[in-house]
Design an enzyme around this catalytic site. Sequence first.
Site: not given
Length: 496
Positions: A193, A267, A301
């Site tokens: 997804k 993560e 990130c």
Amino acid sequence: MTSGQPSIDAPAPISRPTLSDGSLFIGGARQDALSGRRREVIDPSTGKQIGTVADGDAQDIDVAVRAARTAFDDGPWRRTPPRERARVLMRAAELLRQRTDELIALESVDAGKPVSLCRIIDVANTISHFEYYGGLAQGLGGATRQTAFPSMAYTVPEPIGVIGAITPFNFPMILSTSKIAPALAAGNTMVHKPAEDTPLTALVIAEVLSEAGLPDGVLNVVTGGVEAGDAVVRHPGVDKIAFTGSTLVGRKIASTAGDSLKPVTLELGGKSAQIIFEDADLDIAIGKAIEAFVFNTGQFCMGGTRLLVARPLFDAVSKAVAGAAGGVPLGDPFDPATVIGPIAGARHLEKIERYVELARSEPGAEILTGGHRIDLDGGYYYAPTVVVGMANDSRLVQEEVFGPVLTIQPFDTEDEAVALANSTRYGLAAGLHTRDLNRAHRVASRLQAGIVWVNTWGLMDPAVPFGGVKQSGYGREYGPEGLAEYLDTKSVVIAM
């Protein structure tokens, strides 16, 4: 995040793509969402709709999981010798290489990424994932073990089953294939997804793998929103979840998966510090400090969004970083000269603005550069922003902004630098600049992060694992460790 080098010959200009089929990919074929709904795809450089994709929901996830379940339980993939699986992945890498310009155009128009960076980073890393894990797959095997009793004992690595992969908007191809490549190399089947904002390249990757020889139902892609993602996590036919995204959503996924003891790889967010010691090479350190927070328009990130500077250097470094950051080329992602593109979506831009407004209201805080939107073609652009004078417990210092916003703080001692670097709830990445090798090893060992860069930032290779500690998640991607996340170990003991 780097991989490879640009070609010596200047590549041909990349044109904006014409979007075609945006339907789901299930069981080896395209199909509409059962509801018939479609979701808009927005070009963040203009704020305008460029097409639509199917808006999948829980019903479509159920169909996709059933296809993946059948492919795992009854299909050939899990029983295919690792060398044969490797050939499929290697073939996919070559097919992706042949479609480089198409992938660059789709990723750029979908996520706002500059085409120059898409070529040498996003597409290059995507191809490398399939090549690297294709290589590792060829060496998959168990080991014999000595026992204290008369027996023969050995281990067998086995695929886990159906993997549910949920990926974010900032690196659609890279963060998808960092899951897809090792999971398939291990013999699993998947339901992917992708982020609702950036679904385009996930569908192309599924088609390419099918063309490369992946059996039907092994990789299924359902585009959609929150309902589809939640259905992946909750579906009893999914055996493991691999998620990259925010810490808030990661906690919810871990809690939901825990009800059925479903393993999860997470993560999550980061608020990474980079430290400039007094003995650093300032030309390198300042350049990397800028790169670390403007790369991918700050939507990284592992971005270095907290800069800690030895006090004697603080004023000079702050001035240099702020002065240079404002000059980094910003604009149309399809202009080869562009380094900073737009923010990926309107709501992400609004979040950045809210955080910078917090800084304006904090006593002592000073915005040295940026702090505002840039009006350009109706797109979601935000100026690189550098802030000093923030208290260490301020939200701008402690929380993930996910945009090109850097805070700079001074320190007096090595111990203080380490304490400041470790003072957030996150632990995804960290970095330091020093000419002292002993200090480099000493400080790296004390930093609470899954990856530490010394005298650089963002260098990544499929062979080098990364992942989080603390609230940045658990599990590892990349390297043999990333492959191990998708394998179970069975032990066989035969009495003699």
